[in-house]
Scaffold this motif. Structure first.
Motif, PDB file in Angstrom:
ATOM      1  N   GLU A 117       0.814  -1.218   0.000  1.00  0.00           N
ATOM      2  CA  GLU A 117       0.000   0.000   0.000  1.00  0.00           C
ATOM      3  C   GLU A 117       0.847   1.267   0.000  1.00  0.00           C
ATOM      4  N   GLY A 118       2.029   1.219   0.605  1.00  0.00           N
ATOM      5  CA  GLY A 118       2.863   2.415   0.628  1.00  0.00           C
ATOM      6  C   GLY A 118       3.920   2.376   1.706  1.00  0.00           C
ATOM      7  N   GLY A 119       4.633   3.475   1.832  1.00  0.00           N
ATOM      8  CA  GLY A 119       5.702   3.640   2.799  1.00  0.00           C
ATOM      9  C   GLY A 119       6.659   4.694   2.275  1.00  0.00           C
ATOM     10  N   ARG A 120       7.816   4.842   2.928  1.00  0.00           N
ATOM     11  CA  ARG A 120       8.805   5.843   2.534  1.00  0.00           C
ATOM     12  C   ARG A 120      10.192   5.209   2.509  1.00  0.00           C
ATOM     13  N   VAL A 121      10.993   5.613   1.522  1.00  0.00           N
ATOM     14  CA  VAL A 121      12.371   5.152   1.423  1.00  0.00           C
ATOM     15  C   VAL A 121      13.289   6.351   1.196  1.00  0.00           C
ATOM     16  N   ARG A 122      14.566   6.176   1.560  1.00  0.00           N
ATOM     17  CA  ARG A 122      15.584   7.178   1.247  1.00  0.00           C
ATOM     18  C   ARG A 122      16.327   6.659   0.027  1.00  0.00           C
ATOM     19  N   LEU A 123      16.205   7.415  -1.067  1.00  0.00           N
ATOM     20  CA  LEU A 123      16.774   7.014  -2.353  1.00  0.00           C
ATOM     21  C   LEU A 123      17.641   8.159  -2.870  1.00  0.00           C
ATOM     22  N   GLY A 124      18.941   7.921  -2.945  1.00  0.00           N
ATOM     23  CA  GLY A 124      19.839   8.949  -3.452  1.00  0.00           C
ATOM     24  C   GLY A 124      19.817  10.219  -2.622  1.00  0.00           C
ATOM     25  N   GLY A 125      19.673  10.096  -1.323  1.00  0.00           N
ATOM     26  CA  GLY A 125      19.664  11.265  -0.453  1.00  0.00           C
ATOM     27  C   GLY A 125      18.317  11.966  -0.375  1.00  0.00           C
ATOM     28  N   GLU A 126      17.323  11.464  -1.084  1.00  0.00           N
ATOM     29  CA  GLU A 126      15.991  12.062  -1.074  1.00  0.00           C
ATOM     30  C   GLU A 126      14.984  11.075  -0.494  1.00  0.00           C
ATOM     31  N   GLU A 127      13.927  11.624   0.063  1.00  0.00           N
ATOM     32  CA  GLU A 127      12.855  10.792   0.606  1.00  0.00           C
ATOM     33  C   GLU A 127      11.801  10.597  -0.481  1.00  0.00           C
ATOM     34  N   TRP A 128      11.473   9.332  -0.734  1.00  0.00           N
ATOM     35  CA  TRP A 128      10.509   8.983  -1.776  1.00  0.00           C
ATOM     36  C   TRP A 128       9.353   8.196  -1.180  1.00  0.00           C
ATOM     37  N   SER A 129       8.175   8.368  -1.753  1.00  0.00           N
ATOM     38  CA  SER A 129       7.070   7.459  -1.470  1.00  0.00           C
ATOM     39  C   SER A 129       7.429   6.132  -2.117  1.00  0.00           C
ATOM     40  N   ALA A 130       7.045   5.046  -1.472  1.00  0.00           N
ATOM     41  CA  ALA A 130       7.411   3.739  -2.006  1.00  0.00           C
ATOM     42  C   ALA A 130       6.322   2.730  -1.716  1.00  0.00           C
ATOM     43  N   ARG A 131       6.358   1.654  -2.480  1.00  0.00           N
ATOM     44  CA  ARG A 131       5.504   0.501  -2.179  1.00  0.00           C
ATOM     45  C   ARG A 131       6.259  -0.747  -2.592  1.00  0.00           C
ATOM     46  N   LEU A 132       5.868  -1.856  -1.970  1.00  0.00           N
ATOM     47  CA  LEU A 132       6.516  -3.132  -2.214  1.00  0.00           C
ATOM     48  C   LEU A 132       6.115  -3.656  -3.585  1.00  0.00           C
ATOM     49  N   ALA A 133       7.069  -4.184  -4.319  1.00  0.00           N
ATOM     50  CA  ALA A 133       6.806  -4.731  -5.652  1.00  0.00           C
ATOM     51  C   ALA A 133       5.867  -5.921  -5.547  1.00  0.00           C
ATOM     52  N   PRO A 134       4.913  -6.044  -6.458  1.00  0.00           N
ATOM     53  CA  PRO A 134       3.997  -7.188  -6.416  1.00  0.00           C
ATOM     54  C   PRO A 134       4.691  -8.504  -6.710  1.00  0.00           C
ATOM     55  N   SER A 135       5.871  -8.487  -7.296  1.00  0.00           N
ATOM     56  CA  SER A 135       6.583  -9.723  -7.636  1.00  0.00           C
ATOM     57  C   SER A 135       7.247 -10.366  -6.429  1.00  0.00           C
ATOM     58  N   VAL A 136       7.272  -9.674  -5.276  1.00  0.00           N
ATOM     59  CA  VAL A 136       7.884 -10.240  -4.078  1.00  0.00           C
ATOM     60  C   VAL A 136       7.010 -11.397  -3.607  1.00  0.00           C
ATOM     61  N   GLN A 137       7.571 -12.593  -3.647  1.00  0.00           N
ATOM     62  CA  GLN A 137       6.823 -13.796  -3.297  1.00  0.00           C
ATOM     63  C   GLN A 137       7.034 -14.157  -1.834  1.00  0.00           C
ATOM     64  N   GLY A 138       6.000 -14.589  -1.199  1.00  0.00           N
ATOM     65  CA  GLY A 138       6.093 -15.108   0.166  1.00  0.00           C
ATOM     66  C   GLY A 138       6.778 -14.136   1.098  1.00  0.00           C
ATOM     67  N   GLY A 139       7.335 -14.655   2.164  1.00  0.00           N
ATOM     68  CA  GLY A 139       8.062 -13.835   3.111  1.00  0.00           C
ATOM     69  C   GLY A 139       7.183 -12.761   3.716  1.00  0.00           C
ATOM     70  N   GLU A 140       7.799 -11.678   4.081  1.00  0.00           N
ATOM     71  CA  GLU A 140       7.110 -10.581   4.727  1.00  0.00           C
ATOM     72  C   GLU A 140       6.335  -9.757   3.701  1.00  0.00           C
ATOM     73  N   PRO A 141       5.033  -9.554   3.911  1.00  0.00           N
ATOM     74  CA  PRO A 141       4.306  -8.661   3.024  1.00  0.00           C
ATOM     75  C   PRO A 141       4.562  -7.204   3.411  1.00  0.00           C
ATOM     76  N   ARG A 142       5.464  -7.011   4.387  1.00  0.00           N
ATOM     77  CA  ARG A 142       5.770  -5.678   4.893  1.00  0.00           C
ATOM     78  C   ARG A 142       7.244  -5.637   5.287  1.00  0.00           C
ATOM     79  N   LEU A 143       7.901  -4.573   4.919  1.00  0.00           N
ATOM     80  CA  LEU A 143       9.299  -4.386   5.290  1.00  0.00           C
ATOM     81  C   LEU A 143       9.361  -3.298   6.355  1.00  0.00           C
ATOM     82  N   GLU A 144      10.091  -3.566   7.418  1.00  0.00           N
ATOM     83  CA  GLU A 144      10.220  -2.588   8.501  1.00  0.00           C
ATOM     84  C   GLU A 144      11.217  -1.506   8.119  1.00  0.00           C
ATOM     85  N   ALA A 145      11.288  -0.458   8.909  1.00  0.00           N
ATOM     86  CA  ALA A 145      12.233   0.635   8.677  1.00  0.00           C
ATOM     87  C   ALA A 145      13.668   0.129   8.807  1.00  0.00           C
TER      88      ALA A 145
END
Length: 155
Positions: A99-127
């Motif tokens: 659904e969403g979240g935030r990442v630091r990409l190249g020194g900038e803060e970006w809106s982000a979401r998990l790729a749908p191709s990620v299979q199994g495992g955690e459906p959520r990544l922690e900070a």
């Protein structure tokens, strides 16, 4: 003294070539230098024009295509804008899920979401989790977690 006009014309064409970078005006400048050489050697005006036309035509149709291929092969294709971000590493700064979240990409803060191709495992990544950008969707970085083998530093 006609040869000075030919050389002056060639120099003008070279200046124009620096603005276009298409190699067309450079080839015509070569023809002008041929006409100038003919004039310098005492050739009549009609011979100067014939040499100019022949040399220009030869350069345009024989040398220019080869030179353009060489320049294209020697010039690296740099990725810019969105293309330059795909494959880059980022770090989650808030939890990221489909659904969403935030990442630091190249020194900038970006809106982000998990790729749908990620299979199994955690459906959520922690900070604080390292991720890789798989695509950019508008202003949102679509990310996938870095695999253990990709995260291992090279020695």
């Amino acid at each position: 003294m006609e040869w000075l006009l030919w050389v002056g014309g060639a120099l003008l064409l070279i200046v124009i070539e620096t603005m276009t970078a298409d190699l067309t005006f450079l080839m015509i400048a070569g023809g002008a230098l041929g006409g100038g050489l003919t004039s310098f050697l005492g050739g009549p005006v009609w011979a100067q024009v014939v040499v100019f036309a022949c040399v220009s035509t030869l350069l345009l149709f024989a040398v220019r295509p080869w030179a353009k291929r060489r320049l294209a092969a020697a010039t690296p294709q740099m990725k810019t804008n969105v293309d330059a971000l795909i494959g880059r590493s980022a770090v989650t700064i808030t939890p990221v899920d489909r659904e969403g979240g935030r990442v630091r990409l190249g020194g900038e803060e970006w809106s982000a979401r998990l790729a749908p191709s990620v299979q199994g495992g955690e459906p959520r990544l922690e900070a604080g989790v390292s991720v890789t950008v798989t695509q950019i969707d508008g202003a949102v970085a679509v990310v996938a977690p870095v695999t253990a083998s990709a995260a291992a530093p090279a020695s």
